[in-house]
Design an enzyme around this catalytic site. Structure first.
Site, PDB file in Angstrom:
ATOM      1  N   ARG A 132      29.251  48.993  46.946  1.00  0.00           N
ATOM      2  CA  ARG A 132      29.742  49.935  45.777  1.00  0.00           C
ATOM      3  C   ARG A 132      29.348  51.313  45.689  1.00  0.00           C
ATOM      4  NH1 ARG A 132      28.098  49.687  39.900  1.00  0.00           N
ATOM      5  NH2 ARG A 132      29.566  51.002  38.866  1.00  0.00           N
ATOM      6  N   HIS A 151      31.992  54.477  46.071  1.00  0.00           N
ATOM      7  CA  HIS A 151      31.832  55.448  45.033  1.00  0.00           C
ATOM      8  C   HIS A 151      31.463  56.736  45.229  1.00  0.00           C
ATOM      9  CE1 HIS A 151      32.298  52.988  40.920  1.00  0.00           C
ATOM     10  NE2 HIS A 151      32.881  52.487  42.057  1.00  0.00           N
ATOM     11  N   HIS A 156      36.581  43.199  46.681  1.00  0.00           N
ATOM     12  CA  HIS A 156      36.003  42.415  45.553  1.00  0.00           C
ATOM     13  C   HIS A 156      35.577  40.918  45.778  1.00  0.00           C
ATOM     14  CE1 HIS A 156      37.306  45.755  42.536  1.00  0.00           C
ATOM     15  NE2 HIS A 156      36.208  45.850  42.993  1.00  0.00           N
ATOM     16  N   TRP A 192      34.184  37.757  41.301  1.00  0.00           N
ATOM     17  CA  TRP A 192      35.718  37.279  41.643  1.00  0.00           C
ATOM     18  C   TRP A 192      35.733  35.971  42.514  1.00  0.00           C
ATOM     19  CZ3 TRP A 192      33.336  42.162  41.724  1.00  0.00           C
ATOM     20  CH2 TRP A 192      34.097  43.058  40.794  1.00  0.00           C
ATOM     21  N   ASP A 229      43.036  44.126  39.560  1.00  0.00           N
ATOM     22  CA  ASP A 229      43.166  42.972  40.584  1.00  0.00           C
ATOM     23  C   ASP A 229      44.403  42.339  40.368  1.00  0.00           C
ATOM     24  OD1 ASP A 229      40.578  43.246  41.872  1.00  0.00           O
ATOM     25  OD2 ASP A 229      39.691  42.509  39.997  1.00  0.00           O
TER      26      ASP A 229
HETATM   27 FE1  HIF Z   1      35.276  47.921  42.759  1.00  0.00          FE
HETATM   28  N1  HIF Z   1      34.378  47.411  40.934  1.00  0.00           N
HETATM   29  N2  HIF Z   1      36.816  48.688  41.806  1.00  0.00           N
HETATM   30  N3  HIF Z   1      35.764  48.223  44.626  1.00  0.00           N
HETATM   31  N4  HIF Z   1      33.434  47.004  43.557  1.00  0.00           N
HETATM   32  C1  HIF Z   1      33.334  46.802  40.506  1.00  0.00           C
HETATM   33  C2  HIF Z   1      32.402  46.314  41.344  1.00  0.00           C
HETATM   34  C3  HIF Z   1      32.501  46.192  42.727  1.00  0.00           C
HETATM   35  C4  HIF Z   1      36.955  48.821  40.538  1.00  0.00           C
HETATM   36  C5  HIF Z   1      36.201  48.623  39.690  1.00  0.00           C
HETATM   37  C6  HIF Z   1      35.325  47.747  39.853  1.00  0.00           C
HETATM   38  C7  HIF Z   1      36.860  48.786  45.031  1.00  0.00           C
HETATM   39  C8  HIF Z   1      37.795  49.160  44.049  1.00  0.00           C
HETATM   40  C9  HIF Z   1      37.822  49.122  42.756  1.00  0.00           C
HETATM   41  C10 HIF Z   1      33.082  46.952  44.754  1.00  0.00           C
HETATM   42  C11 HIF Z   1      33.790  47.425  45.890  1.00  0.00           C
HETATM   43  C12 HIF Z   1      34.978  48.049  45.921  1.00  0.00           C
HETATM   44  C13 HIF Z   1      33.132  46.573  39.151  1.00  0.00           C
HETATM   45  C14 HIF Z   1      32.018  46.345  38.285  1.00  0.00           C
HETATM   46  C15 HIF Z   1      34.121  47.213  38.846  1.00  0.00           C
HETATM   47  C16 HIF Z   1      34.487  47.544  37.117  1.00  0.00           C
HETATM   48  C17 HIF Z   1      30.886  46.961  38.216  1.00  0.00           C
HETATM   49  C18 HIF Z   1      29.713  46.312  37.652  1.00  0.00           C
HETATM   50  O1  HIF Z   1      29.781  46.131  36.371  1.00  0.00           O
HETATM   51  O2  HIF Z   1      28.821  46.153  38.185  1.00  0.00           O
HETATM   52  C19 HIF Z   1      38.626  49.391  40.770  1.00  0.00           C
HETATM   53  C20 HIF Z   1      38.970  49.739  39.271  1.00  0.00           C
HETATM   54  C21 HIF Z   1      38.826  49.460  41.977  1.00  0.00           C
HETATM   55  C22 HIF Z   1      40.158  49.943  42.461  1.00  0.00           C
HETATM   56  C23 HIF Z   1      41.214  48.990  42.270  1.00  0.00           C
HETATM   57  C24 HIF Z   1      37.037  48.903  46.645  1.00  0.00           C
HETATM   58  C25 HIF Z   1      38.155  47.867  47.064  1.00  0.00           C
HETATM   59  C26 HIF Z   1      37.995  46.440  46.512  1.00  0.00           C
HETATM   60  C27 HIF Z   1      37.236  50.421  47.032  1.00  0.00           C
HETATM   61  C28 HIF Z   1      35.765  48.383  46.850  1.00  0.00           C
HETATM   62  O3  HIF Z   1      35.153  48.605  48.234  1.00  0.00           O
HETATM   63  C29 HIF Z   1      31.824  45.965  44.776  1.00  0.00           C
HETATM   64  C30 HIF Z   1      31.336  45.476  46.336  1.00  0.00           C
HETATM   65  C31 HIF Z   1      31.653  45.628  43.743  1.00  0.00           C
HETATM   66  C32 HIF Z   1      30.491  44.798  43.158  1.00  0.00           C
HETATM   67  C33 HIF Z   1      29.073  45.510  43.019  1.00  0.00           C
HETATM   68  C34 HIF Z   1      27.853  44.609  42.509  1.00  0.00           C
HETATM   69  O4  HIF Z   1      27.070  45.148  41.918  1.00  0.00           O
HETATM   70  O5  HIF Z   1      28.085  43.481  42.747  1.00  0.00           O
END
Ligand code: HIF
Length: 279
Positions: free
Chosen positions: A47, A51, A175, A191, A235
């Protein structure tokens, strides 16, 4: 991975950097704390990498992982980045031990190493990012996606970075990793039931499981019958949108295809805005 093996001469630095040793150092922190979440820092490192990169704007060439501007306010305080201080702090000792690597290279490399260590494909990655000196280089707030929105928003945000529909769906497979935290994003839960293993399970859950709105006081999210697994509105948009859905089905059936497309798309994400690497 370019520069993964042996010493590589980094422009502007007299010393050689052993990226293999940096990779090993990242691997060593991944499972260094069994009490953290599901036993791995891998997901939060993925993440962080995304980001850092996902602020890129193709039209102006601003944002992106080059600069590692998330070290500074205001970007460090952007709501979308809540919780990422954990990931940045985790990499600090590695930066101290290998001062020749930029934060921007270290964060993106760590995300790639995390994916690979959790069983994912090898991600194309090259060094070359340089750190900016202060917060005046931070991208504006609002460039990262809002999970409560839908398909049009996904296309706005990832289209701005230069991705097409297939790439957007392929990326979304990340995810399969990690979970949402009420104190970071307000959303809650993982997820999949294997949140520290990189696989196509996310797409299988999306297509084979049944999803309904969770009844709670938090933001709108979806849950399966067990109440243990979750999906964000963004999602669900992948199965509700008729152009995204065929890719979801394809990746649910063909993990090799998903791994190939994901590696290319995530590698492209890591390269956005990096001099000499960005499309
Ligand atoms: Fe995420 N994502 N992501 N994300 N994400 C979260 C957590 C992770 C979006 C929202 C969230 C991508 C796209 C999007 C990861 C990787 C990627 C969380 C939760 C949210 C809300 C954060 C928290 O509460 O800790 C949205 C709206 C996206 C666009 C559709 C990417 C594609 C899936 C680019 C991507 O690689 C990962 C890994 C996590 C888990 C982080 C963790 O601490 O476990």
């Amino acid at each position: 991975i370019d520069g993964a093996a042996g010493g590589v001469v980094v422009p502007g630095l007299a010393s050689k950097l052993d990226y293999g040793a940096v990779r090993k150092a990242v691997e060593e922190v991944l499972e260094s704390n069994p009490d953290y979440d599901d036993g791995s820092y891998g997901p939060v490192l993925v993440r962080l990498a995304w980001h850092a990169a996902g602020t890129y704007d193709k039209a102006t060439g601003t944002g992106g992982s080059n600069g590692a501007t998330m070290r500074f306010a205001p970007e460090s305080d952007h709501g979308a980045n809540a919780g990422l201080a954990v990931a940045r702090a985790l990499l600090e000792p590695i930066k101290k031990k290998y001062p020749g690597i930029s934060y921007a290279d270290l964060w993106t490399l760590a995300g790639c190493v995390a994916i690979e260590s959790m069983g994912g494909p090898s991600i194309p990655w090259s060094p070359g990012r340089e750190d900016k000196p202060d917060g005046s280089y931070c991208p504006p707030d609002g460039r990262l996606p809002d999970a409560s929105l839908g398909a049009a928003h996904i296309r706005d945000v990832f289209g701005r970075m230069g991705f097409d529909d297939r790439e957007m769906v392929a990326l979304s497979g990340a995810h399969t990793l990690g979970r949402c935290h009420a104190d970071r994003s307000g959303f809650l839960g993982p997820w999949t039931n294997a949140p520290t293993t990189f696989s196509n399970l996310y797409f299988k859950e999306l297509t084979e499981n049944k999803w309904r709105k969770k009844r709670w006081s938090g933001p709108v999210q979806y849950e399966d019958k067990s109440g243990q697994l979750m999906m964000l509105p963004t999602d669900m948009a992948l199965v509700w949108d008729r152009k995204f859905k065929p890719y979801v089905d394809e990746y649910a059936k063909d993990e090799d295809k998903f791994f190939n497309d994901f590696a290319a798309a995530f590698g492209k994400l890591m390269a956005l805005g990096v001099p000499g690497q960005s499309p």
